[in-house]
Design an enzyme around this catalytic site. Structure first.
Site, PDB file in Angstrom:
ATOM      1  N   HIS A 185       4.513  -6.032   2.373  1.00  0.00           N
ATOM      2  CA  HIS A 185       5.196  -4.741   2.317  1.00  0.00           C
ATOM      3  C   HIS A 185       6.637  -4.896   1.819  1.00  0.00           C
ATOM      4  O   HIS A 185       7.185  -3.983   1.203  1.00  0.00           O
ATOM      5  CB  HIS A 185       5.177  -4.076   3.687  1.00  0.00           C
ATOM      6  CG  HIS A 185       3.840  -3.499   4.047  1.00  0.00           C
ATOM      7  ND1 HIS A 185       3.371  -2.310   3.531  1.00  0.00           N
ATOM      8  CD2 HIS A 185       2.859  -3.968   4.855  1.00  0.00           C
ATOM      9  CE1 HIS A 185       2.163  -2.062   4.007  1.00  0.00           C
ATOM     10  NE2 HIS A 185       1.831  -3.048   4.821  1.00  0.00           N
ATOM     11  N   GLU A 241      -8.619  -5.796   6.359  1.00  0.00           N
ATOM     12  CA  GLU A 241      -7.818  -4.576   6.345  1.00  0.00           C
ATOM     13  C   GLU A 241      -8.229  -3.706   5.148  1.00  0.00           C
ATOM     14  O   GLU A 241      -7.673  -3.830   4.054  1.00  0.00           O
ATOM     15  CB  GLU A 241      -6.317  -4.904   6.247  1.00  0.00           C
ATOM     16  CG  GLU A 241      -5.773  -5.611   7.472  1.00  0.00           C
ATOM     17  CD  GLU A 241      -4.248  -5.770   7.431  1.00  0.00           C
ATOM     18  OE1 GLU A 241      -3.626  -5.277   6.470  1.00  0.00           O
ATOM     19  OE2 GLU A 241      -3.697  -6.380   8.362  1.00  0.00           O
TER      20      GLU A 241
END
Length: 268
Positions: A185, A241
């Site tokens: 991120h 994920e």
């Protein structure tokens, strides 16, 4: 007069034997020709296949290798030397340089699962534009996606990580959350995505929804990959994920998707 029939019989026998020998010889030649032709046909596809494989190999997009993109090691963790590359590999063993902030951060024109200003709305411009196209393509097919969490600064990752540790413990936290400095991120190239059907949550169940299935099969068309796919936990270091997508560009995303490879595997 009595010898003539015997002579005629002998000549007839020799004639039959000659014809049989000729027939056998022709059979033998034919067999050799057929065997040769069969082997030639059998080998030809292999040669063609080998040629096709070589051609396919030439068309494979290049990935910077893991070993050549290491600058130094800090406390046993490698620090990467290509943080601005679309193909950088960040994971538990590979950290971003200290103080790294990606360039050209913008807010993509897509719907988010929350309102108001927030750091996590941002992405690098290339990734933001691709996300807009991905969401637009989904809507054309009746798929409504929502952005949940994009860019996350080093300081913000410290907060997120510590919150998870308090709630789940450090061992469990490391399966799903990155140690500060090792989060994708922070690169500005990753976005967590969800849907109304999964209550905008980031859970494995999202992968079973219509939206999650569509994302898995179509993200690569706009340059995104499912970064942590099921069955690749040992390669990525993270649990499955289905919501976490990562921008790498169309060519490389298509290759990873079709070959069913992670960034780690393609970069070896």
């Amino acid at each position: 007069m009595e010898k003539k029939p015997v002579q005629r019989s002998m000549r007839r026998d020799r004639g039959i034997f000659g014809r049989l020998f000729l027939l056998f010889f022709l059979f033998f030649i034919l067999a050799i020709v057929l065997i040769f032709a069969f082997n030639f046909q059998k080998e030809e596809p292999t040669e063609t296949k080998t040629s096709e494989q070589k051609e396919e190999k030439k068309r494979e997009p290049a990935f910077p290798t893991l070993s050549e993109t290491i600058d130094q090691k800090v406390q046993g963790v490698s620090v990467i030397s290509n943080p601005n590359s679309l193909l950088l590999v960040v994971n538990k063993k590979r950290s971003l340089p200290e103080g790294f902030v990606p360039q050209n951060l913008v807010i993509p024109n897509v719907e988010f699962s929350f309102s108001g200003e927030a750091e996590k709305k941002y992405l690098r411009q290339e990734a933001a534009e691709a996300l807009e196209k991905l969401f637009a393509e989904g809507e054309k097919e009746g798929i409504k996606l929502y952005a949940v969490s994009g860019y996350r600064s080093y300081d913000r990752q410290i907060t997120v990580f510590n919150q998870h540790v308090q709630e789940y413990g450090e061992a469990e936290t490391k399966k799903v959350s990155a140690v500060p400095g090792t989060s994708e991120h922070q690169t500005g190239l990753a976005m967590d995505v969800s849907s109304q059907s999964s209550n905008f949550l980031l859970t494995e169940q999202f992968g079973e929804t219509e939206e999650g299935k569509w994302l898995k099969e179509n993200a690569y068309k706009q340059g995104y990959i499912i970064r942590y796919p099921k069955g690749k936990e040992e390669e990525t270091g993270y649990s499955y994920e289905p919501w976490h997508i990562r921008y790498v560009g169309k060519e490389h995303a298509a290759y990873l998707y079709k070959q069913e490879l992670t960034l780690e595997e393609a970069s070896r």
